[in-house]
Design an enzyme around this catalytic site. Structure first.
Site, PDB file in Angstrom:
ATOM      1  CD  GLU A  25      -1.092   0.660   3.655  1.00 17.90           C
ATOM      2  OE1 GLU A  25      -1.583   1.800   3.496  1.00 17.90           O
ATOM      3  OE2 GLU A  25      -1.258  -0.008   4.692  1.00 17.90           O
ATOM      4  CE  LYS A 160       0.486   2.009  14.652  1.00 13.29           C
ATOM      5  NZ  LYS A 160       0.243   2.004  13.207  1.00 13.29           N
TER       6      LYS A 160
HETATM    7  N1  PSU Z   1      -2.927   1.641  10.682  1.00 14.07           N
HETATM    8  C1  PSU Z   1      -1.605   1.648  10.824  1.00 14.07           C
HETATM    9  N2  PSU Z   1      -0.828   2.210   9.865  1.00 14.07           N
HETATM   10  C2  PSU Z   1      -1.371   2.747   8.731  1.00 14.07           C
HETATM   11  C3  PSU Z   1      -2.784   2.709   8.580  1.00 14.07           C
HETATM   12  C4  PSU Z   1      -3.503   2.158   9.566  1.00 14.07           C
HETATM   13  O1  PSU Z   1      -1.111   1.157  11.828  1.00 14.07           O
HETATM   14  O2  PSU Z   1      -0.646   3.260   7.876  1.00 14.07           O
HETATM   15  C5  PSU Z   1      -3.386   3.256   7.326  1.00 14.07           C
HETATM   16  C6  PSU Z   1      -3.681   2.107   6.341  1.00 14.07           C
HETATM   17  O3  PSU Z   1      -3.530   2.590   5.030  1.00 14.07           O
HETATM   18  C7  PSU Z   1      -5.136   1.806   6.628  1.00 14.07           C
HETATM   19  C8  PSU Z   1      -5.666   3.180   6.894  1.00 14.07           C
HETATM   20  O4  PSU Z   1      -5.806   1.166   5.555  1.00 14.07           O
HETATM   21  O5  PSU Z   1      -4.658   3.831   7.631  1.00 14.07           O
HETATM   22  C9  PSU Z   1      -6.958   3.154   7.653  1.00 14.07           C
HETATM   23  O6  PSU Z   1      -7.484   4.444   7.733  1.00 14.07           O
HETATM   24  P1  PSU Z   1      -8.958   4.659   8.312  1.00 14.07           P
HETATM   25  O7  PSU Z   1      -8.869   4.288   9.756  1.00 14.07           O
HETATM   26  O8  PSU Z   1      -9.239   6.106   8.102  1.00 14.07           O
HETATM   27  O9  PSU Z   1      -9.855   3.739   7.565  1.00 14.07           O
END
Ligand code: PSU
Ligand code: MN
Length: 305
Positions: A25, A160
């Protein structure tokens, strides 16, 4: 084929010849780590995938095009632009495509591009999930819906504890997404190996992971699966240190009224500042660990006819 999709030549030939490919990603590059560590890490992750016998396909949107496989200079561009690159989830791609914009793909949109290209395995750090307080904020990552609908295996280090890990597992259960612990019965908590929450199944080899993915396809499932691979012990963080940073980051986000798509990047950046970079070190190492497992699993999958 999708008229917006560009598959890089090395990725295209590997897929055509039935050789293993691993998707990666780009939100982790533009929003998840600071420059230049983000670019160094992204390039090294690609190298680890090659060393483990697979072809890397870092995914993104560039000038309105969906990309499966990037050149080093394109990774450099995404890393240098950082947060100026829009974070692109499912709802964003059509708009960014029409505008001819760049976009950093999350787990959701990387799964989408992978599926469009025919890539079955995807390595990342952590997924989004059900946020703490979601019972009132309704903040649930689109990543969970995508796991339910798109046939890609996502290899991560758990999630996390900025999230409600128990509710995240409940949601995945409701949506019918298999959650596998790799060599563990417990959901890893990204920076640490333990969360206290049990996963559905423990599997111990790439071949077993590939067999589950293969069974899903044979049974006509539409969705994907989640592999949670604990951070190696030697790189894991002290639980008290990371828990304190997470609590402080959550309090800061509430005080500053952060919401919507900004929430996750804000929390990640705040945790990094509060832990003076030791969380960044752990983050990099767990991504390397996931990349190696994903490459071996993609290779195992290619051994099916
Ligand atoms: N959690 C992490 N590192 C990240 C992300 C999430 O520990 O880089 C990033 C990933 O790209 C994940 C996104 O798909 O954040 C999720 O964002 P949201 O919670 O806004 O859906
Ligand atoms: Mn959200």
């Amino acid at each position: 084929m999708n008229q917006y999709l560009d598959i890089a030549p090395l990725v295209r030939s590997a897929l055509a010849e039935g050789r293993p490919v691993v998707a990666l990603e780009s939100t982790i590059i533009s929003h998840g780590m600071p420059y230049p560590q983000n670019v160094e890490t992204a390039l090294h992750v690609e190298q680890i995938i090659r060393e483990n016998g697979a072809v890397p396909a870092t995914c993104a949107m560039l000038a309105g095009r969906l990309k499966a496989g990037l050149l080093p200079e394109q990774i450099e561009h995404l890393g240098k632009q950082g947060a100026a690159v829009p974070k692109a989830s499912r709802r964003d791609l059509p708009v960014l495509a029409a505008l001819g914009s760049d976009g950093a793909t999350t787990v959701t949109t990387t799964m989408m591009i992978a599926a469009m290209a025919g890539i079955r395995v995807f390595a990342t750090g952590g997924i989004g999930g059900v946020h703490r307080g979601a019972e009132t904020s309704m903040d649930i990552s689109a990543d969970l819906e995508e796991l339910a609908r798109t046939p890609v295996m996502v290899v991560c280090a758990g999630a996390k504890s900025i999230l409600d890990l128990g509710l995240t597992l409940e949601y995945l259960e409701t949506k019918g997404v298999p959650v596998i612990g790799y060599g563990t019965d417990e959901l890893p908590a990204f920076y640490t190996r333990h969360s206290g929450f049990r996963v559905d199944y423990r599997l111990d080899t790439p071949e077993q992971l590939a067999a589950v993915y293969q069974a899903q396809r044979a049974m006509g499932y539409t969705g994907g699966m989640l592999v949670t691979n604990p951070i190696p012990e030697e790189y894991s963080m002290d639980k008290a240190v990371i828990d304190a940073a997470i609590e402080k980051a959550l309090a800061d986000a509430a005080a500053e009224g952060i919401h919507g798509k900004e929430t996750t990047p804000f929390l990640l950046a705040r945790i990094k500042d509060l832990t003076e970079g030791s969380s960044l070190f752990s983050n990099i190492r767990l991504v390397y660990n996931n990349a190696a497992l994903a490459a071996k699993t993609a290779a195992a999958l290619c051994r099916y006819a």
